[in-house]
Design an enzyme around this catalytic site. Structure first.
Site, PDB file in Angstrom:
ATOM      1  N   GLY A   4       0.771  -1.245   0.000  1.00 13.97           N
ATOM      2  CA  GLY A   4       0.000   0.000   0.000  1.00 13.97           C
ATOM      3  C   GLY A   4       0.796   1.285   0.000  1.00 13.97           C
ATOM      4  O   GLY A   4       0.242   2.349   0.264  1.00 13.97           O
ATOM      5  N   SER A  18       1.926   8.259   2.031  1.00 14.80           N
ATOM      6  CA  SER A  18       1.161   7.051   2.344  1.00 14.80           C
ATOM      7  C   SER A  18       1.326   6.641   3.803  1.00 14.80           C
ATOM      8  O   SER A  18       2.429   6.706   4.349  1.00 14.80           O
ATOM      9  CB  SER A  18       1.632   5.883   1.462  1.00 14.80           C
ATOM     10  OG  SER A  18       1.397   6.151   0.096  1.00 14.80           O
ATOM     11  N   ASN A  49      -1.245  -6.583  -7.249  1.00 14.99           N
ATOM     12  CA  ASN A  49      -2.590  -6.096  -7.545  1.00 14.99           C
ATOM     13  C   ASN A  49      -3.543  -7.153  -7.012  1.00 14.99           C
ATOM     14  O   ASN A  49      -3.606  -8.256  -7.543  1.00 14.99           O
ATOM     15  CB  ASN A  49      -2.752  -5.922  -9.059  1.00 14.99           C
ATOM     16  CG  ASN A  49      -4.160  -5.502  -9.433  1.00 14.99           C
ATOM     17  OD1 ASN A  49      -5.086  -5.583  -8.624  1.00 14.99           O
ATOM     18  ND2 ASN A  49      -4.329  -5.066 -10.668  1.00 14.99           N
ATOM     19  N   VAL A  50      -4.275  -6.810  -5.941  1.00 15.27           N
ATOM     20  CA  VAL A  50      -5.107  -7.820  -5.267  1.00 15.27           C
ATOM     21  C   VAL A  50      -6.283  -8.293  -6.119  1.00 15.27           C
ATOM     22  O   VAL A  50      -6.947  -9.264  -5.774  1.00 15.27           O
ATOM     23  CB  VAL A  50      -5.622  -7.327  -3.892  1.00 15.27           C
ATOM     24  CG1 VAL A  50      -4.466  -7.167  -2.921  1.00 15.27           C
ATOM     25  CG2 VAL A  50      -6.415  -6.034  -4.025  1.00 15.27           C
ATOM     26  N   ALA A  78     -12.182   2.747  -3.923  1.00 14.43           N
ATOM     27  CA  ALA A  78     -13.557   2.824  -4.408  1.00 14.43           C
ATOM     28  C   ALA A  78     -13.556   3.823  -5.553  1.00 14.43           C
ATOM     29  O   ALA A  78     -12.719   4.727  -5.599  1.00 14.43           O
ATOM     30  CB  ALA A  78     -14.489   3.304  -3.301  1.00 14.43           C
ATOM     31  N   TYR A  85     -18.243   8.959   2.788  1.00 20.23           N
ATOM     32  CA  TYR A  85     -17.413   7.746   2.894  1.00 20.23           C
ATOM     33  C   TYR A  85     -18.158   6.560   2.273  1.00 20.23           C
ATOM     34  O   TYR A  85     -17.544   5.643   1.724  1.00 20.23           O
ATOM     35  CB  TYR A  85     -17.024   7.475   4.352  1.00 20.23           C
ATOM     36  CG  TYR A  85     -15.790   6.604   4.478  1.00 20.23           C
ATOM     37  CD1 TYR A  85     -14.588   6.979   3.881  1.00 20.23           C
ATOM     38  CD2 TYR A  85     -15.823   5.399   5.185  1.00 20.23           C
ATOM     39  CE1 TYR A  85     -13.461   6.193   3.985  1.00 20.23           C
ATOM     40  CE2 TYR A  85     -14.694   4.596   5.296  1.00 20.23           C
ATOM     41  CZ  TYR A  85     -13.518   4.998   4.692  1.00 20.23           C
ATOM     42  OH  TYR A  85     -12.407   4.210   4.796  1.00 20.23           O
ATOM     43  N   LYS A 107     -15.066  -1.079   5.046  1.00 18.07           N
ATOM     44  CA  LYS A 107     -14.308  -1.096   6.314  1.00 18.07           C
ATOM     45  C   LYS A 107     -15.042  -1.893   7.389  1.00 18.07           C
ATOM     46  O   LYS A 107     -14.409  -2.548   8.224  1.00 18.07           O
ATOM     47  CB  LYS A 107     -14.027   0.327   6.799  1.00 18.07           C
ATOM     48  CG  LYS A 107     -13.010   1.094   5.936  1.00 18.07           C
ATOM     49  CD  LYS A 107     -11.679   0.377   5.783  1.00 18.07           C
ATOM     50  CE  LYS A 107     -10.627   1.275   5.138  1.00 18.07           C
ATOM     51  NZ  LYS A 107      -9.368   0.543   4.833  1.00 18.07           N
ATOM     52  N   THR A 141      -3.378  12.378   2.638  1.00 17.58           N
ATOM     53  CA  THR A 141      -2.631  11.427   1.809  1.00 17.58           C
ATOM     54  C   THR A 141      -3.204  11.486   0.396  1.00 17.58           C
ATOM     55  O   THR A 141      -4.169  12.216   0.141  1.00 17.58           O
ATOM     56  CB  THR A 141      -2.787   9.971   2.313  1.00 17.58           C
ATOM     57  OG1 THR A 141      -4.152   9.570   2.131  1.00 17.58           O
ATOM     58  CG2 THR A 141      -2.417   9.827   3.782  1.00 17.58           C
ATOM     59  N   LEU A 142      -2.636  10.693  -0.514  1.00 16.32           N
ATOM     60  CA  LEU A 142      -3.167  10.607  -1.878  1.00 16.32           C
ATOM     61  C   LEU A 142      -4.629  10.172  -1.823  1.00 16.32           C
ATOM     62  O   LEU A 142      -5.480  10.707  -2.520  1.00 16.32           O
ATOM     63  CB  LEU A 142      -2.334   9.610  -2.691  1.00 16.32           C
ATOM     64  CG  LEU A 142      -2.711   9.411  -4.156  1.00 16.32           C
ATOM     65  CD1 LEU A 142      -2.491  10.693  -4.948  1.00 16.32           C
ATOM     66  CD2 LEU A 142      -1.904   8.274  -4.770  1.00 16.32           C
TER      67      LEU A 142
HETATM   68  C1  IMJ Z   1     -12.731   9.123   2.032  1.00 15.26           C
HETATM   69  C2  IMJ Z   1     -14.000   9.461   1.524  1.00 15.26           C
HETATM   70  C3  IMJ Z   1     -14.856  10.299   2.202  1.00 15.26           C
HETATM   71  C4  IMJ Z   1     -14.488  10.819   3.412  1.00 15.26           C
HETATM   72  C5  IMJ Z   1     -13.244  10.510   3.913  1.00 15.26           C
HETATM   73  C6  IMJ Z   1     -12.349   9.658   3.232  1.00 15.26           C
HETATM   74  N1  IMJ Z   1     -12.593  10.876   5.063  1.00 15.26           N
HETATM   75  C7  IMJ Z   1     -11.370  10.309   5.140  1.00 15.26           C
HETATM   76  C8  IMJ Z   1     -11.168   9.552   3.983  1.00 15.26           C
HETATM   77  C9  IMJ Z   1     -13.175  11.777   6.064  1.00 15.26           C
HETATM   78  C10 IMJ Z   1     -10.403  10.463   6.251  1.00 15.26           C
HETATM   79  C11 IMJ Z   1      -9.919   8.757   3.647  1.00 15.26           C
HETATM   80  N2  IMJ Z   1     -10.089   7.343   3.990  1.00 15.26           N
HETATM   81  C12 IMJ Z   1     -10.203   6.997   5.395  1.00 15.26           C
HETATM   82  C13 IMJ Z   1     -10.125   6.325   3.046  1.00 15.26           C
HETATM   83  O1  IMJ Z   1     -10.292   5.176   3.408  1.00 15.26           O
HETATM   84  C14 IMJ Z   1     -10.009   6.635   1.602  1.00 15.26           C
HETATM   85  C15 IMJ Z   1     -10.211   5.692   0.664  1.00 15.26           C
HETATM   86  C16 IMJ Z   1     -10.298   5.946  -0.752  1.00 15.26           C
HETATM   87  C17 IMJ Z   1      -9.959   7.149  -1.348  1.00 15.26           C
HETATM   88  C18 IMJ Z   1     -10.080   7.313  -2.726  1.00 15.26           C
HETATM   89  C19 IMJ Z   1      -9.794   8.601  -3.416  1.00 15.26           C
HETATM   90  C20 IMJ Z   1      -9.484   8.449  -4.868  1.00 15.26           C
HETATM   91  C21 IMJ Z   1     -10.258   7.361  -5.542  1.00 15.26           C
HETATM   92  N3  IMJ Z   1     -10.689   6.302  -4.830  1.00 15.26           N
HETATM   93  C22 IMJ Z   1     -10.538   6.203  -3.474  1.00 15.26           C
HETATM   94  N4  IMJ Z   1     -10.854   5.034  -2.872  1.00 15.26           N
HETATM   95  C23 IMJ Z   1     -10.723   4.904  -1.553  1.00 15.26           C
HETATM   96  O2  IMJ Z   1     -10.466   7.438  -6.762  1.00 15.26           O
END
Ligand code: IMJ
Length: 258
Positions: free
Chosen positions: A13, A19, A67-68, A98, A158, A165, A196-197
């Site tokens: 990851g 990261s 790549n999982v 996602a 989210y 999760k 982060t990214l």
């Molecule tokens: C992600 C989405 C909405 C709210 C969020 C997050 N908050 C936080 C995150 C408040 C902290 C980050 N997070 C905890 C994640 O697990 C992010 C996962 C993620 C992020 C992206 C962005 C770009 C993309 N796909 C993604 N898939 C998963 O194209």
């Protein structure tokens, strides 16, 4: 003392120097672990080069694509680890994805394809890793996955990642129960928001970070290093009695009701 000398640790990851997985890799290295690094291959090989250059100072003895969504690639990863190391002691799962369109707007608009992809990459992958760990952690071991509060409470946008999760957190418990008799521990870290990214692509993340800075008991966000130190603890003998747990590294944010 926290000591990971002689332990083989596979870290997944890492995408760049922000990261969470990079923070974890650095702290495991500092504690003396022998590192293996995986990266998500892209067709131009850019991620491979970026992750290779970044991690070079940590002298990883294994560097592999993972790549999982590709069972064969995951299989090759574990067989290469077995060939080069013989046994695995530590496995870090820092993977989530996602579709961007699923992380905005109404949850009920989640598509079947978007749901499947998010759960496959973000949650099923831990099941794959559990299978590999069961075979390779012949001397016991520790698995650590990353989760987020959005898996137990509603966090705006989210959405399907929250469902992923929730699944991942339950997998931690099922895997902990199954692998416990082999002295393999399985835990997750629920980190507060970090830039982060994966988070910078999300609309309103800065407002969410400012909110945490206002209401969390420590009045600040957490760093990749703090998450890395907690991961190092969970991978070390200092946590030998801890398994199946979700450990919050969030400046205390999650305890607040108002
Ligand atoms: C992600 C989405 C909405 C709210 C969020 C997050 N908050 C936080 C995150 C408040 C902290 C980050 N997070 C905890 C994640 O697990 C992010 C996962 C993620 C992020 C992206 C962005 C770009 C993309 N796909 C993604 N898939 C998963 O194209």
């Amino acid at each position: 003392m926290l000591d990971l000398k002689g332990k083989n640790a596979l870290v997944t990851g890492i995408a760049n120097n922000r990261s969470i997985a990079w923070g974890i890799a650095q702290q495991l290295h500092k504690a003396g672990a022998n590192l293996g690094i995986t990266y998500l291959p892209d067709d131009r090989g850019r991620t491979e080069k970026k992750v290779r250059d970044l991690t070079e100072p940590l002298n990883p003895s294994i560097f592999l694509p993972c790549n999982v969504q590709d069972d064969a690639q995951v299989g090759e990863m574990f067989s290469e680890v077995k060939k080069q190391w013989g046994k695995l002691d530590i496995l870090i799962h820092c993977l989530a994805f996602a579709g961007k369109e699923e992380l905005v707007g109404d949850f009920s608009n989640t598509t079947r394809a978007g749901y499947d992809r998010a759960l496959e990459i973000s949650a099923y992958s831990l099941v794959q890793f559990g299978r590999g760990a069961k075979e390779l952690m012949t001397d016991g071991g520790s698995m650590v996955a990353m989760t987020y509060l959005g898996g137990v409470r509603v966090v705006p946008n989210y959405n399907v990642m929250g469902v992923a999760k929730a699944a991942l957190e339950m997998e931690v418990r099922y895997l902990a129960a199954e692998l416990g008799p082999s002295n393999i521990r399985v835990n997750a870290i629920s980190a507060g928001p970090i830039r982060t990214l994966a988070s910078s692509a999300i609309g309103g993340i800065l407002d969410m970070i400012h909110h945490v800075e206002e209401v969390a008991p420590l009045r600040r966000t957490v760093t990749q290093t703090e998450v890395g130190n907690t991961a190092a603890f969970l991978c070390s003998d200092l946590s030998s009695g801890v398994t199946g747990q979700i450990l919050y590294v969030d400046s205390g944010y999650s305890i607040m009701g108002m």
